[in-house]
Scaffold this motif. Structure first.
Motif, PDB file in Angstrom:
ATOM      1  N   ASN A 182       0.832  -1.211   0.000  1.00  0.00           N
ATOM      2  CA  ASN A 182       0.000   0.000   0.000  1.00  0.00           C
ATOM      3  C   ASN A 182       0.862   1.255   0.000  1.00  0.00           C
ATOM      4  OD1 ASN A 182      -2.440  -1.373  -0.025  1.00  0.00           O
ATOM      5  ND2 ASN A 182      -2.554  -1.511   2.209  1.00  0.00           N
ATOM      6  N   TYR A 183       1.939   1.234   0.786  1.00  0.00           N
ATOM      7  CA  TYR A 183       2.831   2.399   0.816  1.00  0.00           C
ATOM      8  C   TYR A 183       3.475   2.594  -0.557  1.00  0.00           C
ATOM      9  CZ  TYR A 183       6.193   5.802   2.534  1.00  0.00           C
ATOM     10  OH  TYR A 183       6.912   6.956   2.723  1.00  0.00           O
ATOM     11  N   LEU A 184       3.910   1.493  -1.149  1.00  0.00           N
ATOM     12  CA  LEU A 184       4.536   1.547  -2.474  1.00  0.00           C
ATOM     13  C   LEU A 184       3.584   2.130  -3.510  1.00  0.00           C
ATOM     14  CD1 LEU A 184       6.858   0.675  -4.437  1.00  0.00           C
ATOM     15  CD2 LEU A 184       5.729  -1.550  -4.573  1.00  0.00           C
ATOM     16  N   LEU A 185       2.360   1.629  -3.526  1.00  0.00           N
ATOM     17  CA  LEU A 185       1.391   2.065  -4.529  1.00  0.00           C
ATOM     18  C   LEU A 185       0.999   3.529  -4.361  1.00  0.00           C
ATOM     19  CD1 LEU A 185      -0.951  -1.077  -4.672  1.00  0.00           C
ATOM     20  CD2 LEU A 185       0.933  -0.482  -6.200  1.00  0.00           C
ATOM     21  N   PHE A 234      11.539  16.319  -2.595  1.00  0.00           N
ATOM     22  CA  PHE A 234      11.175  15.307  -1.605  1.00  0.00           C
ATOM     23  C   PHE A 234      10.300  15.835  -0.477  1.00  0.00           C
ATOM     24  CE2 PHE A 234      15.322  14.028  -3.377  1.00  0.00           C
ATOM     25  CZ  PHE A 234      14.963  12.807  -3.917  1.00  0.00           C
ATOM     26  N   ASN A 235      10.206  17.162  -0.349  1.00  0.00           N
ATOM     27  CA  ASN A 235       9.412  17.725   0.738  1.00  0.00           C
ATOM     28  C   ASN A 235       7.946  17.311   0.623  1.00  0.00           C
ATOM     29  OD1 ASN A 235      11.531  19.118   1.990  1.00  0.00           O
ATOM     30  ND2 ASN A 235      11.324  20.848   0.580  1.00  0.00           N
ATOM     31  N   ASN A 236       7.409  16.813   1.734  1.00  0.00           N
ATOM     32  CA  ASN A 236       5.995  16.414   1.814  1.00  0.00           C
ATOM     33  C   ASN A 236       5.627  15.335   0.796  1.00  0.00           C
ATOM     34  OD1 ASN A 236       5.482  18.423   3.846  1.00  0.00           O
ATOM     35  ND2 ASN A 236       5.459  19.957   2.200  1.00  0.00           N
ATOM     36  N   LYS A 237       6.599  14.533   0.406  1.00  0.00           N
ATOM     37  CA  LYS A 237       6.358  13.435  -0.528  1.00  0.00           C
ATOM     38  C   LYS A 237       6.604  12.094   0.163  1.00  0.00           C
ATOM     39  CE  LYS A 237       5.733  16.240  -4.044  1.00  0.00           C
ATOM     40  NZ  LYS A 237       4.404  16.420  -4.665  1.00  0.00           N
ATOM     41  N   LYS A 238       5.892  11.084  -0.297  1.00  0.00           N
ATOM     42  CA  LYS A 238       6.118   9.728   0.202  1.00  0.00           C
ATOM     43  C   LYS A 238       7.130   9.046  -0.719  1.00  0.00           C
ATOM     44  CE  LYS A 238       2.649   7.323   1.772  1.00  0.00           C
ATOM     45  NZ  LYS A 238       1.329   6.627   1.877  1.00  0.00           N
ATOM     46  N   ILE A 239       8.199   8.541  -0.127  1.00  0.00           N
ATOM     47  CA  ILE A 239       9.298   7.954  -0.891  1.00  0.00           C
ATOM     48  C   ILE A 239       9.383   6.461  -0.591  1.00  0.00           C
ATOM     49  CG2 ILE A 239      11.778   8.051  -1.360  1.00  0.00           C
ATOM     50  CD1 ILE A 239      11.670  10.872   0.094  1.00  0.00           C
ATOM     51  N   SER A 240       9.434   5.653  -1.629  1.00  0.00           N
ATOM     52  CA  SER A 240       9.682   4.217  -1.480  1.00  0.00           C
ATOM     53  C   SER A 240      11.080   3.900  -1.986  1.00  0.00           C
ATOM     54  CB  SER A 240       8.666   3.390  -2.274  1.00  0.00           C
ATOM     55  OG  SER A 240       7.446   3.274  -1.589  1.00  0.00           O
ATOM     56  N   ILE A 241      11.867   3.228  -1.154  1.00  0.00           N
ATOM     57  CA  ILE A 241      13.187   2.742  -1.563  1.00  0.00           C
ATOM     58  C   ILE A 241      13.052   1.242  -1.776  1.00  0.00           C
ATOM     59  CG2 ILE A 241      15.622   2.558  -0.974  1.00  0.00           C
ATOM     60  CD1 ILE A 241      15.215   4.907   0.969  1.00  0.00           C
ATOM     61  N   ILE A 242      13.041   0.829  -3.031  1.00  0.00           N
ATOM     62  CA  ILE A 242      12.815  -0.581  -3.362  1.00  0.00           C
ATOM     63  C   ILE A 242      14.170  -1.264  -3.444  1.00  0.00           C
ATOM     64  CG2 ILE A 242      11.751  -2.173  -4.999  1.00  0.00           C
ATOM     65  CD1 ILE A 242      10.617   1.295  -5.350  1.00  0.00           C
ATOM     66  N   LYS A 243      14.387  -2.274  -2.611  1.00  0.00           N
ATOM     67  CA  LYS A 243      15.734  -2.808  -2.442  1.00  0.00           C
ATOM     68  C   LYS A 243      15.702  -4.263  -1.998  1.00  0.00           C
ATOM     69  CE  LYS A 243      17.810  -1.681   1.388  1.00  0.00           C
ATOM     70  NZ  LYS A 243      18.446  -0.981   2.520  1.00  0.00           N
ATOM     71  N   GLY A 244      16.889  -4.837  -1.882  1.00  0.00           N
ATOM     72  CA  GLY A 244      17.026  -6.199  -1.406  1.00  0.00           C
ATOM     73  C   GLY A 244      17.272  -6.252   0.092  1.00  0.00           C
ATOM     74  N   GLU A 245      17.019  -7.400   0.660  1.00  0.00           N
ATOM     75  CA  GLU A 245      17.235  -7.616   2.088  1.00  0.00           C
ATOM     76  C   GLU A 245      18.716  -7.431   2.434  1.00  0.00           C
ATOM     77  OE1 GLU A 245      15.223 -10.958   4.621  1.00  0.00           O
ATOM     78  OE2 GLU A 245      17.128 -11.744   3.861  1.00  0.00           O
ATOM     79  N   SER A 293      18.037  12.082   7.935  1.00  0.00           N
ATOM     80  CA  SER A 293      18.686  13.327   8.372  1.00  0.00           C
ATOM     81  C   SER A 293      17.953  14.558   7.849  1.00  0.00           C
ATOM     82  CB  SER A 293      20.145  13.356   7.910  1.00  0.00           C
ATOM     83  OG  SER A 293      20.236  13.534   6.499  1.00  0.00           O
ATOM     84  N   CYS A 294      17.214  14.381   6.740  1.00  0.00           N
ATOM     85  CA  CYS A 294      16.456  15.495   6.146  1.00  0.00           C
ATOM     86  C   CYS A 294      14.993  15.502   6.591  1.00  0.00           C
ATOM     87  CB  CYS A 294      16.514  15.405   4.621  1.00  0.00           C
ATOM     88  SG  CYS A 294      18.161  15.564   3.916  1.00  0.00           S
ATOM     89  N   ASN A 295      14.636  14.519   7.438  1.00  0.00           N
ATOM     90  CA  ASN A 295      13.250  14.381   7.909  1.00  0.00           C
ATOM     91  C   ASN A 295      12.260  14.148   6.767  1.00  0.00           C
ATOM     92  OD1 ASN A 295      13.797  14.754  10.725  1.00  0.00           O
ATOM     93  ND2 ASN A 295      14.052  16.951  10.327  1.00  0.00           N
ATOM     94  N   TYR A 296      12.714  13.449   5.722  1.00  0.00           N
ATOM     95  CA  TYR A 296      11.816  13.075   4.636  1.00  0.00           C
ATOM     96  C   TYR A 296      11.052  11.809   5.016  1.00  0.00           C
ATOM     97  CZ  TYR A 296      14.494  16.273   1.638  1.00  0.00           C
ATOM     98  OH  TYR A 296      15.098  17.374   1.088  1.00  0.00           O
ATOM     99  N   LYS A 297       9.869  11.673   4.466  1.00  0.00           N
ATOM    100  CA  LYS A 297       9.038  10.504   4.749  1.00  0.00           C
ATOM    101  C   LYS A 297       9.364   9.400   3.747  1.00  0.00           C
ATOM    102  CE  LYS A 297       4.263   9.074   5.588  1.00  0.00           C
ATOM    103  NZ  LYS A 297       2.841   9.495   5.592  1.00  0.00           N
TER     104      LYS A 297
END
Length: 240
Positions: A45-48, A119-130, A142-146
């Motif tokens: 849901n967060y990703l979408l 990035f301000n007030n945006k939802k960011i998804s970091i898609i990565k491996g374990e 450090s930038c307080n981004y979501k």
């Protein structure tokens, strides 16, 4: 020169074709496997609903491709670490806005995005491996981004033993190392002392440092980045 290709099987086969086209003798010894991980409903849901998608590798895109098929990706900002991932996504018809051109690393991406007001007030998804690196997460925190990590695959040591390993190693002169995980797995597959006898063609300085830490040697040829294209270019220069 006899090159040993150690990437995961899909990438190894693609690289093998490139080497054959240049008449470079080589063998394939896949030294890493990629296995998709079931993503939680909350993460999906967060990703979408994210505004910005950061794909850290080709594997990260391939692992969520089916989940994203009903989403209009062109409504989102897409960022990648490296040209191969960028080209893969663009070949699917999507636009990639930001991607390092030469050094494919989180550090290089941070240099590019630092100070950008996207990035301000945006939802960011970091898609990565374990178990992936945390530089991007540290920067966003450090930038307080979501942001949220979307863990979609894991890297494994090969599950099947290689019956003709000794024969492969006898004819090998150079080994391609394109990730820290691969050199770690090769220590288990081949053995530290045996690996020291070969010339290692490594994907970048960071991977070279990992090889040095594990093997205690500096017998490296360092590529600009670990893409198939740059590794081939490095091999061609070495073989001149």
């Amino acid at each position: 020169m006899h090159i040993l290709v150690t990437r995961q099987i899909r990438e190894a086969e693609a690289f093998s074709k490139m080497l054959k086209n240049k008449n470079i003798i080589h063998s394939i010894l896949p030294s890493i496997e990629i296995k998709n991980i079931k993503i939680s409903e909350d993460s999906i849901n967060y990703l979408l609903n994210s505004d910005i998608l950061i794909f850290t590798s080709k594997n990260s895109f391939m692992s969520v491709k089916d989940i994203m098929k009903n989403v209009e990706l062109n409504t989102k900002k897409i960022i990648t670490i490296g040209l191969p991932t960028k080209l893969l996504i663009e070949n699917e018809g999507y636009n990639v806005e930001i991607s390092p051109k030469e050094e494919y690393s989180s550090e290089e991406l941070i240099k590019i995005i630092k100070g950008k007001d996207i990035f301000n007030n945006k939802k960011i998804s970091i898609i990565k491996g374990e178990g992936g690196r945390s530089e991007l997460q540290d920067y966003f925190a450090s930038c307080n981004y979501k942001y949220q990590d979307i863990i979609c695959y894991k890297r494994l040591a090969p599950s099947n033993a290689v019956s003709d390993l000794d024969d492969i190693l006898k004819k090998t002169t150079h080994i391609c190392i394109t990730s820290a995980d691969i050199i770690k797995n090769l220590v288990g597959i081949v053995g530290k002392d045996k690996l020291k006898k070969f010339i290692l063609i490594v994907g970048n300085d960071r991977i070279a440092k990992e090889c040095n830490k594990l093997l205690g040697i500096n017998n490296f040829i360092v590529s600009r980045n670990p893409s198939n294209e740059e590794m081939l270019e490095t091999i061609l220069k070495t073989n001149e």
